[in-house]
Motif scaffolding. Structure first.
Motif, PDB file in Angstrom:
ATOM      1  N   THR A 288      -4.249  61.543  17.920  1.00 25.77           N
ATOM      2  CA  THR A 288      -4.404  62.366  19.116  1.00 25.77           C
ATOM      3  C   THR A 288      -5.124  61.590  20.221  1.00 25.77           C
ATOM      4  OG1 THR A 288      -4.439  64.394  17.808  1.00 25.77           O
ATOM      5  CG2 THR A 288      -5.383  64.524  20.017  1.00 25.77           C
ATOM      6  N   THR A 289      -6.173  60.877  19.859  1.00 22.67           N
ATOM      7  CA  THR A 289      -6.918  60.079  20.836  1.00 22.67           C
ATOM      8  C   THR A 289      -6.024  59.005  21.451  1.00 22.67           C
ATOM      9  OG1 THR A 289      -9.008  60.473  19.695  1.00 22.67           O
ATOM     10  CG2 THR A 289      -8.908  58.537  21.127  1.00 22.67           C
ATOM     11  N   GLU A 290      -5.220  58.350  20.629  1.00 21.21           N
ATOM     12  CA  GLU A 290      -4.326  57.302  21.144  1.00 21.21           C
ATOM     13  C   GLU A 290      -3.236  57.908  22.025  1.00 21.21           C
ATOM     14  OE1 GLU A 290      -2.984  53.402  21.821  1.00 21.21           O
ATOM     15  OE2 GLU A 290      -4.882  54.270  21.210  1.00 21.21           O
TER      16      GLU A 290
ATOM     17  N   LEU B  73      -0.663  46.030  10.128  1.00 24.92           N
ATOM     18  CA  LEU B  73       0.377  46.960  10.547  1.00 24.92           C
ATOM     19  C   LEU B  73       0.538  46.827  12.051  1.00 24.92           C
ATOM     20  CD1 LEU B  73      -0.883  50.082   8.595  1.00 24.92           C
ATOM     21  CD2 LEU B  73       1.039  48.625   7.989  1.00 24.92           C
ATOM     22  N   PRO B  74       1.713  47.199  12.567  1.00 29.22           N
ATOM     23  CA  PRO B  74       1.844  47.227  14.026  1.00 29.22           C
ATOM     24  C   PRO B  74       0.796  48.175  14.606  1.00 29.22           C
ATOM     25  CG  PRO B  74       3.974  47.567  12.971  1.00 29.22           C
ATOM     26  CD  PRO B  74       2.929  47.608  11.892  1.00 29.22           C
ATOM     27  N   SER B  75       0.314  47.858  15.792  1.00 27.05           N
ATOM     28  CA  SER B  75      -0.729  48.690  16.395  1.00 27.05           C
ATOM     29  C   SER B  75      -0.231  50.123  16.551  1.00 27.05           C
ATOM     30  CB  SER B  75      -1.136  48.131  17.752  1.00 27.05           C
ATOM     31  OG  SER B  75      -0.135  48.405  18.715  1.00 27.05           O
ATOM     32  N   LEU B  76      -1.169  51.028  16.546  1.00 26.13           N
ATOM     33  CA  LEU B  76      -0.845  52.441  16.697  1.00 26.13           C
ATOM     34  C   LEU B  76      -0.158  52.677  18.037  1.00 26.13           C
ATOM     35  CD1 LEU B  76      -0.975  55.194  15.418  1.00 26.13           C
ATOM     36  CD2 LEU B  76      -3.321  55.424  16.245  1.00 26.13           C
ATOM     37  N   GLU B  77      -0.643  52.008  19.084  1.00 25.25           N
ATOM     38  CA  GLU B  77      -0.006  52.135  20.401  1.00 25.25           C
ATOM     39  C   GLU B  77       1.457  51.732  20.324  1.00 25.25           C
ATOM     40  OE1 GLU B  77       0.105  49.811  24.665  1.00 25.25           O
ATOM     41  OE2 GLU B  77      -1.823  49.934  23.641  1.00 25.25           O
ATOM     42  N   ARG B  78       1.718  50.582  19.733  1.00 28.17           N
ATOM     43  CA  ARG B  78       3.094  50.091  19.643  1.00 28.17           C
ATOM     44  C   ARG B  78       3.971  51.037  18.839  1.00 28.17           C
ATOM     45  NH1 ARG B  78       3.573  44.334  17.544  1.00 28.17           N
ATOM     46  NH2 ARG B  78       5.207  44.758  16.066  1.00 28.17           N
ATOM     47  N   GLN B  79       3.439  51.540  17.729  1.00 25.74           N
ATOM     48  CA  GLN B  79       4.209  52.467  16.899  1.00 25.74           C
ATOM     49  C   GLN B  79       4.540  53.758  17.650  1.00 25.74           C
ATOM     50  OE1 GLN B  79       3.392  52.888  12.610  1.00 25.74           O
ATOM     51  NE2 GLN B  79       1.527  51.736  13.068  1.00 25.74           N
TER      52      GLN B  79
ATOM     53  N   ARG C  90      -5.771  51.952   8.041  1.00 26.19           N
ATOM     54  CA  ARG C  90      -6.719  52.506   7.078  1.00 26.19           C
ATOM     55  C   ARG C  90      -7.804  53.278   7.815  1.00 26.19           C
ATOM     56  NH1 ARG C  90      -8.863  48.213   3.257  1.00 26.19           N
ATOM     57  NH2 ARG C  90      -6.630  48.220   2.880  1.00 26.19           N
ATOM     58  N   GLY C  91      -8.083  54.473   7.370  1.00 30.95           N
ATOM     59  CA  GLY C  91      -9.131  55.291   7.963  1.00 30.95           C
ATOM     60  C   GLY C  91      -8.667  56.147   9.139  1.00 30.95           C
ATOM     61  N   ALA C  92      -7.421  55.933   9.595  1.00 30.72           N
ATOM     62  CA  ALA C  92      -6.911  56.719  10.724  1.00 30.72           C
ATOM     63  C   ALA C  92      -6.495  58.106  10.240  1.00 30.72           C
ATOM     64  CB  ALA C  92      -5.733  56.011  11.377  1.00 30.72           C
TER      65      ALA C  92
END
Length: 86
Positions: free
Chosen positions: A59-61, A19-25, A51-53
């Motif tokens: 919130t951390t990101e 998946l696209p990185s959480l930062e990018r999303q 998965r697992g997020a």
């Protein structure tokens, strides 16, 4: 990985499904929303989380992006905390 059905024990390909990185999303969400921004709940509903997020991961990101000055924080007209591009 994917195994060839004709040859026992031979792996033909092991392409990761990513998946696209959480930062990018998160940054793309901020860009799409513009000045209206997005809430944590918006992000949880709209993003494809790894998965697992969970909400703590998001919130951390968000906090990391705020610290790096890649996101800004404020309040909308209803008093909700929103995040947006600086």
């Amino acid at each position: 990985g994917i195994r060839d059905h004709c040859v026992t024990g031979v792996q033909t390909c092991a392409l990761p499904i990513s998946l696209p990185s959480l930062e990018r999303q998160l940054l793309q969400l901020a860009r799409r929303r513009g000045e209206a921004g997005f809430t944590l709940n918006d992000a949880l509903l709209e993003l494809e989380l790894p998965r697992g997020a969970n909400s703590d991961t998001v919130t951390t990101e968000i906090r990391r992006l705020l610290h790096a000055d890649l996101l800004d924080v404020g309040n909308d007209g209803r008093g909700r905390v929103i995040y947006f591009e600086p």
